[in-house]
Design a protein around this motif. Structure first.
Motif, mmCIF file in Angstrom:
data_model
loop_
_atom_site.group_PDB
_atom_site.id
_atom_site.type_symbol
_atom_site.label_atom_id
_atom_site.label_comp_id
_atom_site.label_asym_id
_atom_site.label_seq_id
_atom_site.Cartn_x
_atom_site.Cartn_y
_atom_site.Cartn_z
ATOM 1 N N GLN A 1 -4.089 -4.203 -4.285
ATOM 2 C CA GLN A 1 -4.983 -5.208 -4.836
ATOM 3 C C GLN A 1 -4.118 -6.420 -5.178
ATOM 4 O OE1 GLN A 1 -7.686 -3.849 -7.926
ATOM 5 N NE2 GLN A 1 -7.341 -1.690 -7.391
ATOM 6 N N LEU B 1 -10.360 -6.718 -2.386
ATOM 7 C CA LEU B 1 -9.746 -6.673 -3.708
ATOM 8 C C LEU B 1 -8.741 -7.807 -3.884
ATOM 9 C CD1 LEU B 1 -9.216 -2.811 -3.971
ATOM 10 C CD2 LEU B 1 -11.219 -4.172 -4.614
ATOM 11 N N CYS C 1 -6.904 -6.347 1.538
ATOM 12 C CA CYS C 1 -7.006 -5.301 0.521
ATOM 13 C C CYS C 1 -8.443 -4.782 0.423
ATOM 14 C CB CYS C 1 -6.552 -5.836 -0.836
ATOM 15 S SG CYS C 1 -4.890 -6.526 -0.865
#
Length: 258
Positions: free
Chosen positions: A13, A140, A145
């Protein structure tokens, strides 16, 4: 008011806070409001330049439960190295850099956050529908991500903030000691809890992540205040990590079967 519940988990993330277009692309240690509002807008198909379309998200209140803060990872990047000048990265003046561009991009590895999204009932319904069938896929913080499943845990909850304390499975093992019926968990809230509430004592954080515009050449943000607390969460929400996915799926699909 009602809301929904999101679980933000994945190998990587990255929640950019203040480092756009600089050599070090930092990550905040938790999901920023800018990133989450951007996720909602993308799911609904709102274009980056549609500043007016963002105003409805001012009604949204976000509460983040930090199940696992993750580990900071810095990735070394180069762009344009070894090419002729005309093929290297462009400058703002319209020429080329004639050299590799070096950046260091930060990520959180193996972090897990659960977000309670509280909003008026009609907006909750719109967000739930969009996140279930998004126009543009959620990610993310960076497109590289993607989120793990289950991502949208519940689409309609009367009190999503209370559900973080009493309902959503924790991504932490059950404590080995037999004493106590709760587990201490960190929360980030946009409004202070009543002084009589457990864990109400808070650290106050100032962060500049309230989106004003996502326009590519006119991004703008304002500040907001966060209240960081450590609160007791029911011990029953923790459990063996080998059964975590089963517990999450059971929790998410319990809404479908109700």
């Amino acid at each position: 008011m009602s809301g929904l519940l999101l679980r933000l988990a994945g190998p990587l993330q990255s929640w950019g806070e203040r480092s756009a277009f600089t050599p070090v692309r930092e990550t905040a240690p938790f999901p920023t409001r800018s990133a989450l509002v951007g996720m909602f807008a993308a799911a609904e198909g709102i274009a980056r330049g549609d500043t007016a379309g963002l105003t409805k998200y001012e009604q949204v209140r976000l509460t983040v439960r930090i199940d696992r803060p993750g580990t900071l990872l810095e990735d070394y990047h180069t762009v344009g190295g070894g090419f002729p000048k005309e093929r290297t990265a462009a400058t703002s003046g319209g020429s080329n850099k004639d050299a590799a561009v070096i950046t260091r991009r930060q990520y959180l590895t193996d972090a897990v956050f659960v977000v309670a999204v509280t909003a008026p009932d009609d907006l909750t319904a719109q967000l739930a529908a969009a996140l279930r069938r998004p126009c543009w896929a959620p990610y993310l913080g960076r497109r590289s991500c993607p989120p793990d499943e289950p991502f949208l845990l519940r689409r309609y909850v009367d009190d999503p903030e209370s559900e973080l304390l009493t309902g959503v499975p924790l991504t932490v093992p059950e404590p080995r000691d037999a004493a106590g019926q709760t587990v201490a968990v960190q929360f980030l809230r946009e409004r202070a809890r009543p002084q009589s509430s457990p864990g109400a004592a808070a650290d106050v954080i100032e962060i500049n992540d309230m989106p004003v515009s996502f326009a590519p050449h006119g991004r703008a943000h304002s500040g907001r205040r966060l209240y960081r607390t450590v609160e007791p969460v029911s011990r029953a929400l923790a459990g063996p990590q080998k059964s975590l996915l089963t517990r999450l799926i059971d929790y998410a699909y319990a809404e479908e079967q109700a």
